[in-house]
Design a protein around this motif. Structure first.
Motif: not given
Length: 577
Positions: A520-527, A425-427, A465-466
């Motif tokens: 886009k999902i951000l799970d880092s680089k948020v401060f 299964l592909f993103d 789409e992404n």
């Protein structure tokens, strides 16, 4: 100022001045001029020697950070222009010593030739001439400046980012000439940097290569002339040949069998290093290793970390060559994991052929958790009650990216017929991959032998789409905070210019993560204002959902229904058609 990756080939080829060149290379003109014309050679580069495998010393010339940055940017531009031939395997995308070796499997005779003083023999004039010629056709000023960027003391330095791609450009004509010779003599030719390999099933050796006299290979005048005419010379000491009843090697890999393999001595060495760790502990093993065996680094700053990195690198190399599902690699993997569970290495579990249920392989280390949790939840709502699925749980949180998953698809489809369907299964985040995993008019593809690839369908609440697996949750569910106040963010929550959060004060995101055109999902680089990262890692988000942690225990999974509808269609597909 544009980054090199944002520069089109046409923009690059239209450069006519040094100032334009500096802009294309992503630096101010004064920075370019300072690095090229103000700094002395002993400041631009650091020279040091490392021992060669077969004795002697190899001179490495490493550029300093300033000139290295310029060279790195230029290298990216040159790679976009260079059209590699099939025979070229060194410093080429998706090519390696492994692809080079594969070309020469199961041949009656393998011949190895080494080009002497490869990088030093590519002098300033030759490099300048390349930039004056097609496809560049730069003027004298630009060609000279580019050669000055690439060269050190009048030739290509071994250690500069530009040297590999420039050497391939220089060797383009050599590759053409040797391909013509290979066609004429009915043999196979490949080149990996300065390592040239010929292989043939013709016996005796084709006269175009040479002939064997008293167990010595005598290179033909024709072959010698081609190499000499292209500005290189043959290192006679490294010219060798091997018949199929002897060990045949190509760029260090054995090619006598059905696939490239590693010298047994290399594997024995890795086992000895592991044994030392298991018997004496890693600190003592490291001390012994660097005092007696490692000829490159006698006194590393951190012996334990250096020893571990070397060991992990060697095991990773074995996995790369033999495959991540290889039994020898798996045993080495398990041993290093027992020594240090935090070691980052990949392993592919065998698919159980006894399973009666289709097996779903997802991307990343968390997709299976979301899918399994959603599947179980939907069954409690009396949906998909007759659908039987199992989800591949990658050992140790192994992260499989889309490229590796595609290779799994291709590899498993070429083995025996699988009793249970294997569904990869592909993103949707890489368009080039998306096209390869579907058939026309469908969101899936049958590869053969009961192996399928499936592309995530776009859920009804998303307009882009992404898609990745987390996009199936509603935004309110994505933004749930954990007990430490961390959460996932969407890139659209931030202003791309100021990097500030649109509604929450004193929260900023790194500029690089805000460039996408979709949420886009951000799970880092948020401060926060103290510079502390407040984004929740995707892996922890998945664990919270799967384990029904407070706050994450009321997620709903209706948005996942299109995925399982598609999986049901694949499960019902007649794989013998």
């Amino acid at each position: 100022m544009k980054k090199p990756e944002e520069t089109t080939i046409q923009n690059f080829l239209e450069v006519t001045t040094r100032r334009e060149l500096a802009q294309i290379l992503g630096v101010e003109y004064k920075i370019l001029a300072f690095n090229l014309y103000k700094l002395t050679d002993n400041i631009k580069y650091i020279e040091f020697e490392i021992p060669k495998k077969n004795g002697g010393q190899r001179l490495i010339t490493a550029p300093n950070s300033g000139i290295k940055y310029i060279q790195s940017n230029l290298s990216k531009l040159l790679l976009n222009v260079y059209q590699a031939k099939n025979c070229t395997h060194g410093y080429v995308k998706d090519k390696s010593i492994k692809t080079n070796a594969k070309t020469h499997l199961n041949k009656k005779t393998v011949i190895n030739i080494d080009l002497e003083n490869f990088f030093p023999s590519i002098n300033f004039g030759r490099v300048r001439g390349i930039f004056k010629s097609y496809p560049f056709n730069f003027n004298d000023i630009v060609s000279t400046t580019l050669a000055q960027i690439c060269c050190y003391k009048g030739s290509l330095p071994q250690g500069a980012p530009t040297s590999p791609i420039v050497s391939n450009l220089i060797c383009y004509r050599l590759d053409n000439h040797l391909l013509d010779l290979a066609k004429k003599g009915k043999f196979v030719y490949t080149r990996y940097a300065d390592d040239i390999t010929f292989s043939t099933n013709v016996f005796p050796v084709p006269i175009e290569i040479g002939n064997i006299v008293e167990n010595n290979l005598i290179i033909s005048e024709e072959l010698s002339s081609v190499i000499k005419a292209n500005g290189f010379s043959i290192n006679e000491k490294k010219t060798r040949y091997a018949h199929k009843n002897n060990r045949q090697e190509v760029t260090g890999l054995i090619v006598n069998g059905k696939k490239p393999n590693i010298n047994r001595k290399y594997i024995r060495n890795v086992r000895a290093m592991l044994h030392a760790c298991e018997k004496f502990k890693i600190d003592k093993a490291a001390k012994e290793h660097f005092s007696k065996y490692n000829y490159k680094f006698r006194n590393p700053l951190s012996p334990v970390l250096s020893f571990q990195s070397e060991l992990v690198g060697k095991i990773g190399y074995i996995g790369f060559i033999r495959g991540k599902d290889d039994l020898i690699y798996k045993k080495l993997y398990n041993r290093i994991k027992a020594i240090n569970p935090a070691v980052k290495l990949s392993i592919v579990q065998n698919v159980s052929e006894l399973s009666e249920q289709p097996i779903v392989w997802g991307e990343g280390k968390t997709d299976w958790k979301h899918l399994q949790t959603a599947f179980e939840w939907l069954k409690t709502k009396n949906k998909f009650t007759e659908l039987k699925l199992s989800f591949e749980n990658y050992k140790d949180g192994l992260e499989i990216n889309n490229t590796e998953l595609l290779k799994i698809c291709e590899g498993l489809s070429k083995t025996t017929f699988h009793k249970s369907k294997i569904i990869c299964l592909f993103d949707r985040d890489v368009n080039s991959i998306n096209k390869k995993v579907v058939e026309k008019g469908k969101l899936y593809k049958h590869w053969g032998n009961n192996v399928y690839s499936v592309l995530l369908p776009v859920p009804s609440h998303r307009t882009f789409e992404n898609i990745c697996i987390e996009h199936y949750y509603d935004d309110s569910e994505l933004m749930v905070k954990d007990k430490n106040g961390r959460r996932l963010f969407l890139s659209t929550e931030f202003d791309k210019v100021t990097r500030k959060h649109n509604s929450e004060d004193l929260i900023y995101a790194n500029k690089n993560v805000l460039q996408s055109t979709f949420p886009k999902i951000l799970d880092s680089k948020v401060f926060n204002e103290s510079g502390i990262n407040i984004a929740l890692p995707k892996s922890e988000y998945a664990d919270n959902v799967m384990n029904k942690v407070k706050g994450f225990d009321n997620h709903t999974f209706d948005n996942f229904i299109p995925i399982f509808n598609l999986l049901m269609e694949v499960v019902k597909h007649n794989s013998t058609v």
